[in-house]
Write a protein that holds these residues in place. Structure first.
Motif, PDB file in Angstrom:
ATOM      1  N   ASN A  18      38.596  54.957  38.878  1.00  0.00           N
ATOM      2  CA  ASN A  18      39.923  54.467  39.286  1.00  0.00           C
ATOM      3  C   ASN A  18      39.901  53.039  39.814  1.00  0.00           C
ATOM      4  OD1 ASN A  18      41.160  56.964  38.665  1.00  0.00           O
ATOM      5  ND2 ASN A  18      40.436  57.774  40.618  1.00  0.00           N
ATOM      6  N   ARG A  19      38.923  52.247  39.370  1.00  0.00           N
ATOM      7  CA  ARG A  19      38.822  50.833  39.734  1.00  0.00           C
ATOM      8  C   ARG A  19      38.719  50.601  41.245  1.00  0.00           C
ATOM      9  NH1 ARG A  19      42.056  47.408  35.492  1.00  0.00           N
ATOM     10  NH2 ARG A  19      42.403  46.172  37.356  1.00  0.00           N
ATOM     11  N   ALA A  20      38.174  51.575  41.962  1.00  0.00           N
ATOM     12  CA  ALA A  20      38.015  51.433  43.408  1.00  0.00           C
ATOM     13  C   ALA A  20      37.080  50.276  43.747  1.00  0.00           C
ATOM     14  CB  ALA A  20      37.492  52.733  44.014  1.00  0.00           C
ATOM     15  N   GLY A  21      36.090  50.031  42.918  1.00  0.00           N
ATOM     16  CA  GLY A  21      35.161  48.928  43.155  1.00  0.00           C
ATOM     17  C   GLY A  21      35.853  47.578  43.077  1.00  0.00           C
ATOM     18  N   GLN A  22      36.708  47.426  42.086  1.00  0.00           N
ATOM     19  CA  GLN A  22      37.450  46.174  41.944  1.00  0.00           C
ATOM     20  C   GLN A  22      38.351  45.953  43.151  1.00  0.00           C
ATOM     21  OE1 GLN A  22      39.892  45.834  38.426  1.00  0.00           O
ATOM     22  NE2 GLN A  22      40.823  43.940  39.135  1.00  0.00           N
ATOM     23  N   LEU A  23      39.019  46.991  43.585  1.00  0.00           N
ATOM     24  CA  LEU A  23      39.889  46.886  44.751  1.00  0.00           C
ATOM     25  C   LEU A  23      39.087  46.547  46.007  1.00  0.00           C
ATOM     26  CD1 LEU A  23      42.730  47.148  45.916  1.00  0.00           C
ATOM     27  CD2 LEU A  23      42.293  49.580  46.203  1.00  0.00           C
ATOM     28  N   ALA A  24      37.911  47.143  46.146  1.00  0.00           N
ATOM     29  CA  ALA A  24      37.053  46.862  47.299  1.00  0.00           C
ATOM     30  C   ALA A  24      36.607  45.398  47.298  1.00  0.00           C
ATOM     31  CB  ALA A  24      35.841  47.785  47.303  1.00  0.00           C
ATOM     32  N   CYS A  25      36.277  44.866  46.132  1.00  0.00           N
ATOM     33  CA  CYS A  25      35.866  43.456  46.038  1.00  0.00           C
ATOM     34  C   CYS A  25      37.027  42.522  46.358  1.00  0.00           C
ATOM     35  CB  CYS A  25      35.310  43.160  44.648  1.00  0.00           C
ATOM     36  SG  CYS A  25      33.669  43.835  44.366  1.00  0.00           S
ATOM     37  N   GLU A  26      38.199  42.835  45.861  1.00  0.00           N
ATOM     38  CA  GLU A  26      39.372  42.016  46.159  1.00  0.00           C
ATOM     39  C   GLU A  26      39.671  42.024  47.654  1.00  0.00           C
ATOM     40  OE1 GLU A  26      42.546  43.449  43.672  1.00  0.00           O
ATOM     41  OE2 GLU A  26      41.505  42.846  41.834  1.00  0.00           O
TER      42      GLU A  26
END
Length: 74
Positions: A13-21
């Motif tokens: 669920n793109r949690a990694g991308q959200l965490a980086c942002e």
């Protein structure tokens, strides 16, 4: 210190991308507030220091830190 989970589960669920942002936004805000030293680490199967306390935060360091996340650790 900000520590972000670099495990496979963060790829869902793109949690990694959200965490980086979120990490980049937080680091920029803390730098503007001149809070002092800040560091970023990743953890999963292994722990890695991606940005040391004694290094100043910049757009280039943000890009470097983000590029080191794989979200593939067990």
């Amino acid at each position: 210190m900000l520590a972000i989970d670099d495990s496979e589960s963060m790829a869902d669920n793109r949690a990694g991308q959200l965490a980086c942002e979120a990490m980049v936004t937080i680091c920029k805000a803390l730098t503007k507030l001149e809070v002092g030293e800040l560091s970023v680490a990743s953890f999963g199967e292994t722990f890695r220091l991606l940005h040391a306390f004694d290094e100043p935060w910049s757009d280039d360091s943000g890009a470097s830190v983000v590029s080191q996340f794989s979200f593939a650790q067990r």
